[in-house]
Design a protein around this motif. Structure first.
Motif, PDB file in Angstrom:
ATOM      1  N   LYS A 141       0.886  -1.188   0.000  1.00  0.00           N
ATOM      2  CA  LYS A 141       0.000   0.000   0.000  1.00  0.00           C
ATOM      3  C   LYS A 141       0.915   1.227   0.000  1.00  0.00           C
ATOM      4  O   LYS A 141       1.078   1.940   1.003  1.00  0.00           O
ATOM      5  CB  LYS A 141      -1.020  -0.013   1.144  1.00  0.00           C
ATOM      6  CG  LYS A 141      -0.552  -0.371   2.526  1.00  0.00           C
ATOM      7  CD  LYS A 141      -1.667  -0.109   3.546  1.00  0.00           C
ATOM      8  CE  LYS A 141      -1.336   1.022   4.465  1.00  0.00           C
ATOM      9  NZ  LYS A 141      -2.357   1.424   5.387  1.00  0.00           N
ATOM     10  N   HIS A 168       0.819   4.114  -1.129  1.00  0.00           N
ATOM     11  CA  HIS A 168       0.361   5.483  -0.857  1.00  0.00           C
ATOM     12  C   HIS A 168       0.703   5.893   0.582  1.00  0.00           C
ATOM     13  O   HIS A 168       0.677   7.075   0.894  1.00  0.00           O
ATOM     14  CB  HIS A 168      -1.147   5.629  -1.138  1.00  0.00           C
ATOM     15  CG  HIS A 168      -2.014   4.664  -0.378  1.00  0.00           C
ATOM     16  ND1 HIS A 168      -2.136   3.343  -0.726  1.00  0.00           N
ATOM     17  CD2 HIS A 168      -2.813   4.830   0.706  1.00  0.00           C
ATOM     18  CE1 HIS A 168      -2.968   2.740   0.118  1.00  0.00           C
ATOM     19  NE2 HIS A 168      -3.388   3.619   0.996  1.00  0.00           N
ATOM     20  N   GLY A 179       2.489   1.546  -5.340  1.00  0.00           N
ATOM     21  CA  GLY A 179       1.555   2.656  -5.472  1.00  0.00           C
ATOM     22  C   GLY A 179       0.344   2.153  -6.237  1.00  0.00           C
ATOM     23  O   GLY A 179      -0.771   2.193  -5.708  1.00  0.00           O
ATOM     24  N   ASP A 202      -6.420  -3.481   3.204  1.00  0.00           N
ATOM     25  CA  ASP A 202      -7.568  -4.389   3.031  1.00  0.00           C
ATOM     26  C   ASP A 202      -8.366  -4.022   1.778  1.00  0.00           C
ATOM     27  O   ASP A 202      -8.810  -4.896   1.030  1.00  0.00           O
ATOM     28  CB  ASP A 202      -8.449  -4.490   4.288  1.00  0.00           C
ATOM     29  CG  ASP A 202      -8.890  -3.158   4.877  1.00  0.00           C
ATOM     30  OD1 ASP A 202      -8.539  -2.082   4.342  1.00  0.00           O
ATOM     31  OD2 ASP A 202      -9.597  -3.200   5.906  1.00  0.00           O
ATOM     32  N   GLY A 203      -8.479  -2.722   1.497  1.00  0.00           N
ATOM     33  CA  GLY A 203      -9.115  -2.329   0.236  1.00  0.00           C
ATOM     34  C   GLY A 203      -8.317  -2.871  -0.947  1.00  0.00           C
ATOM     35  O   GLY A 203      -8.888  -3.302  -1.966  1.00  0.00           O
ATOM     36  N   GLU A 204      -7.009  -2.897  -0.781  1.00  0.00           N
ATOM     37  CA  GLU A 204      -6.134  -3.394  -1.850  1.00  0.00           C
ATOM     38  C   GLU A 204      -6.439  -4.841  -2.227  1.00  0.00           C
ATOM     39  O   GLU A 204      -6.190  -5.258  -3.370  1.00  0.00           O
ATOM     40  CB  GLU A 204      -4.670  -3.264  -1.385  1.00  0.00           C
ATOM     41  CG  GLU A 204      -3.692  -3.777  -2.408  1.00  0.00           C
ATOM     42  CD  GLU A 204      -2.237  -3.673  -2.000  1.00  0.00           C
ATOM     43  OE1 GLU A 204      -1.935  -3.410  -0.827  1.00  0.00           O
ATOM     44  OE2 GLU A 204      -1.399  -3.849  -2.898  1.00  0.00           O
ATOM     45  N   ASN A 208      -7.967  -2.053   8.381  1.00  0.00           N
ATOM     46  CA  ASN A 208      -8.581  -0.880   9.017  1.00  0.00           C
ATOM     47  C   ASN A 208     -10.026  -0.665   8.553  1.00  0.00           C
ATOM     48  O   ASN A 208     -10.683   0.275   8.978  1.00  0.00           O
ATOM     49  CB  ASN A 208      -7.724   0.376   8.805  1.00  0.00           C
ATOM     50  CG  ASN A 208      -7.512   0.700   7.339  1.00  0.00           C
ATOM     51  OD1 ASN A 208      -8.392   0.446   6.497  1.00  0.00           O
ATOM     52  ND2 ASN A 208      -6.356   1.252   7.005  1.00  0.00           N
ATOM     53  N   LEU A 265     -11.436   0.493   6.118  1.00  0.00           N
ATOM     54  CA  LEU A 265     -11.785   1.623   5.254  1.00  0.00           C
ATOM     55  C   LEU A 265     -10.886   1.610   4.032  1.00  0.00           C
ATOM     56  O   LEU A 265      -9.737   1.159   4.108  1.00  0.00           O
ATOM     57  CB  LEU A 265     -11.585   2.952   5.991  1.00  0.00           C
ATOM     58  CG  LEU A 265     -12.552   3.282   7.124  1.00  0.00           C
ATOM     59  CD1 LEU A 265     -12.096   4.558   7.843  1.00  0.00           C
ATOM     60  CD2 LEU A 265     -13.959   3.474   6.589  1.00  0.00           C
ATOM     61  N   LYS A 325      -8.054   3.094  11.233  1.00  0.00           N
ATOM     62  CA  LYS A 325      -7.488   4.097  10.329  1.00  0.00           C
ATOM     63  C   LYS A 325      -7.383   5.426  11.083  1.00  0.00           C
ATOM     64  O   LYS A 325      -8.329   5.832  11.752  1.00  0.00           O
ATOM     65  CB  LYS A 325      -8.368   4.218   9.078  1.00  0.00           C
ATOM     66  CG  LYS A 325      -7.654   4.817   7.885  1.00  0.00           C
ATOM     67  CD  LYS A 325      -8.294   4.407   6.564  1.00  0.00           C
ATOM     68  CE  LYS A 325      -7.719   5.200   5.416  1.00  0.00           C
ATOM     69  NZ  LYS A 325      -8.165   4.694   4.104  1.00  0.00           N
TER      70      LYS A 325
HETATM   71  C1  LIG Z   1      -4.586  -0.071  -9.020  1.00  0.00           C
HETATM   72  C2  LIG Z   1      -4.971   1.113  -8.196  1.00  0.00           C
HETATM   73  N1  LIG Z   1      -6.247   1.545  -8.216  1.00  0.00           N
HETATM   74  C3  LIG Z   1      -6.598   2.634  -7.480  1.00  0.00           C
HETATM   75  C4  LIG Z   1      -5.664   3.300  -6.738  1.00  0.00           C
HETATM   76  C5  LIG Z   1      -6.059   4.548  -5.942  1.00  0.00           C
HETATM   77  N2  LIG Z   1      -6.044   4.269  -4.511  1.00  0.00           N
HETATM   78  C6  LIG Z   1      -5.037   4.683  -3.721  1.00  0.00           C
HETATM   79  S1  LIG Z   1      -5.238   4.225  -2.135  1.00  0.00           S
HETATM   80  C7  LIG Z   1      -6.718   3.492  -2.469  1.00  0.00           C
HETATM   81  C8  LIG Z   1      -7.512   2.818  -1.379  1.00  0.00           C
HETATM   82  C9  LIG Z   1      -6.734   1.722  -0.738  1.00  0.00           C
HETATM   83  O1  LIG Z   1      -7.403   1.251   0.385  1.00  0.00           O
HETATM   84  P1  LIG Z   1      -6.644   0.350   1.404  1.00  0.00           P
HETATM   85  O2  LIG Z   1      -5.836  -0.663   0.666  1.00  0.00           O
HETATM   86  O3  LIG Z   1      -7.613  -0.187   2.373  1.00  0.00           O
HETATM   87  O4  LIG Z   1      -5.601   1.360   2.052  1.00  0.00           O
HETATM   88  P2  LIG Z   1      -5.693   2.151   3.449  1.00  0.00           P
HETATM   89  O5  LIG Z   1      -7.134   2.269   3.831  1.00  0.00           O
HETATM   90  O6  LIG Z   1      -4.961   1.340   4.435  1.00  0.00           O
HETATM   91  O7  LIG Z   1      -5.049   3.478   3.195  1.00  0.00           O
HETATM   92  C10 LIG Z   1      -7.035   3.599  -3.819  1.00  0.00           C
HETATM   93  C11 LIG Z   1      -8.255   3.060  -4.433  1.00  0.00           C
HETATM   94  C12 LIG Z   1      -4.339   2.824  -6.756  1.00  0.00           C
HETATM   95  N3  LIG Z   1      -3.373   3.395  -6.045  1.00  0.00           N
HETATM   96  N4  LIG Z   1      -4.021   1.714  -7.486  1.00  0.00           N
END
Ligand SMILES: Cc1ncc(C[n+]2csc(CCOP(=O)(O)OP(=O)(O)O)c2C)c(N)n1
Length: 292
Positions: free
Chosen positions: A91, A93, A140, A171-173, A201, A203, A261
Motif C-alpha cells: 500500500k 500510498h 503505489g 484491506d481495500g487493496e 482498518n 476503510l 485508520k
Molecule cells: C490499481 C490502483 N487503483 C486505485 C488506486 C487509488 N487508490 C489509492 S489508495 C486506495 C484505497 C486503498 O485502500 P486500502 O488498501 O484499504 O488502504 P488504506 O485504507 O490502508 O489506506 C485507492 C483506491 C491505486 N493506487 N491503485
C-alpha cells in the motif's frame, strides 16, 4: 510549525538481539515509544508537504515499527546486503509512514522528510527503490506488492540464502485480483519464508471495505489458499512481535492486523474522509498534542 508543549524523549535504539532479550512488557513499552515518534514524524511530514495519506499511515504505524525495530534483519549501513530480510509496502500510498520509519532506523536523513513530495525530492508520494535506500519495490498501483513478494520468497529458496520477505497490504487493496493469484502460488509452493500483513482498518478510499466489495470471511479465504492465518490487534506490539517471531509451519503466514485508520489522532480515527485529507495548521497542533 512547533511540536507542541511536550516532546517525548526518543529511546536509545536497540539491536534485534537486545529487543529479543527484553521482557514482553519492556519490549512493548520500547516499541510503543518508537511508534509515538513515528506517528509524530508522519504528521510533521504530511504537514510539510500539505499532502499525503494520513489515515492509512497512522493505521499501519505499529506494524511497521514492530517490523523495523524488532524483526527485520537489515543494515542501514549496507542496505543491499544479500542476506537482508525484504520488506515491501504494497500500500505504497502510505509512503510517509515508511519514510518516517526508514529515517528513524538510519536509512535516510531525518532532514530529508521535509522534502517529502517536493520537486526533485527522492521521497515521492509513492516509494521508489532506485531513489530511497531500504525501499525494495516500487509500489503505489495497488496489487503489485504480494506478487513481487512471492518472487522474492522463491528467490530466497533458490539462492539458499534464506532471507524472509514481509509484505504489507491494505484491506481495500485485496480487491485487486493479482493478490489472490500470488496467494495461490505462495500456498502451492508452501513458502514458509513469506509473511503477508493485511492492514485491516476496514476503510478504503471513499468507503468502508465491506460496503464496496466485502472481504469477510477474510481469514478463511487465506486458509483456503494454503496459508496459516493469525488475526490480531494490529496496535498491540506484544501480539505483533509474537506472531512475527513464531516458528513457521511449512506454509506462508498471513497476519490480519486489525487496526483503526487514523489511530492516535481522535478526529481522524475511523473517518472515511481522512484517507488523503490534510489537517489544517490548527488540527496539526492538536494532533501533535494528542501524540505527545
Ligand atoms: C490499481 C490502483 N487503483 C486505485 C488506486 C487509488 N487508490 C489509492 S489508495 C486506495 C484505497 C486503498 O485502500 P486500502 O488498501 O484499504 O488502504 P488504506 O485504507 O490502508 O489506506 C485507492 C483506491 C491505486 N493506487 N491503485
Amino acid at each position: 510549525m512547533s511540536d507542541g508543549p511536550v516532546r517525548p524523549e526518543m529511546p536509545e535504539l536497540l539491536t534485534l538481539d537486545d529487543v529479543r532479550l527484553l521482557s514482553s512488557a519492556e519490549r512493548s513499552d520500547y516499541l510503543a515509544s518508537l511508534a509515538r515518534h513515528v506517528r509524530r514524524s508522519i504528521v510533521r511530514t504530511i504537514d510539510g508537504a500539505r499532502a499525503g495519506h494520513i489515515g492509512g499511515d497512522l493505521s499501519v504505524t505499529d506494524v511497521l515499527t514492530t517490523l523495523f525495530f524488532g524483526i527485520l534483519k537489515l543494515d542501514p549501513q549496507n542496505p543491499q546486503d544479500g542476506d537482508r530480510d525484504r520488506f515491501i509496502l504494497s500500500k505504497g500510498h502510505c509512503s510517509a509512514a515508511l519514510y518516517s520509519v526508514l529515517a528513524l532506523r538510519g536509512f535516510i536523513q531525518q532532514e530529508a522528510l521535509s522534502t517529502f513530495m517536493k520537486p526533485l525530492s527522492a521521497l515521492n508520494g509513492h516509494p521508489n527503490r532506485r531513489k530511497v535506500p531500504g525501499v525494495e519495490a516500487n509500489t503505489g498501483p495497488l496489487g503489485h506488492g504480494l506478487p513481487i513478494g512471492v518472487g522474492s520468497a522463491v528467490a530466497s529458496k533458490l539462492s539458499g540464502r534464506n532471507w524472509n520477505t514481509f509484505v504489507v497490504l491494505g484491506d481495500g487493496e485485496l480487491q485487486e485480483g493479482s493478490n489472490w493469484e500470488a496467494a495461490m502460488a505462495a500456498g502451492h509452493r508452501r513458502l514458509d519464508n513469506l509473511v503477508a500483513i493485511v492492514d485491516r482498518n476496514r476503510l478504503q478510499q471513499g468507503a468502508r471495505t465491506e460496503d464496496t466489495n466485502s472481504l469477510e470471511p477474510l481469514a478463511d479465504k487465506w486458509i483456503a489458499f494454503g496459508w496459516q492465518v493469525e488475526s490480531i490487534d494490529g496496535h498491540d506490539h506484544s501480539e505483533l512481535y509474537r506472531v512475527f517471531s513464531q516458528p513457521r509451519r511449512n506454509r506462508p503466514l498471513c497476519i490480519i492486523a486489525n487496526t483503526i485508520k487514523g489511530k492516535g489522532v481522535s478526529f481522524i480515527e475511523d473517518r472515511v474522509e481522512w484517507h488523503h485529507k490534510v489537517p489544517s495548521l490548527d488540527q496539526v497542533k492538536i494532533a501533535m498534542e494528542e501524540l505527545a
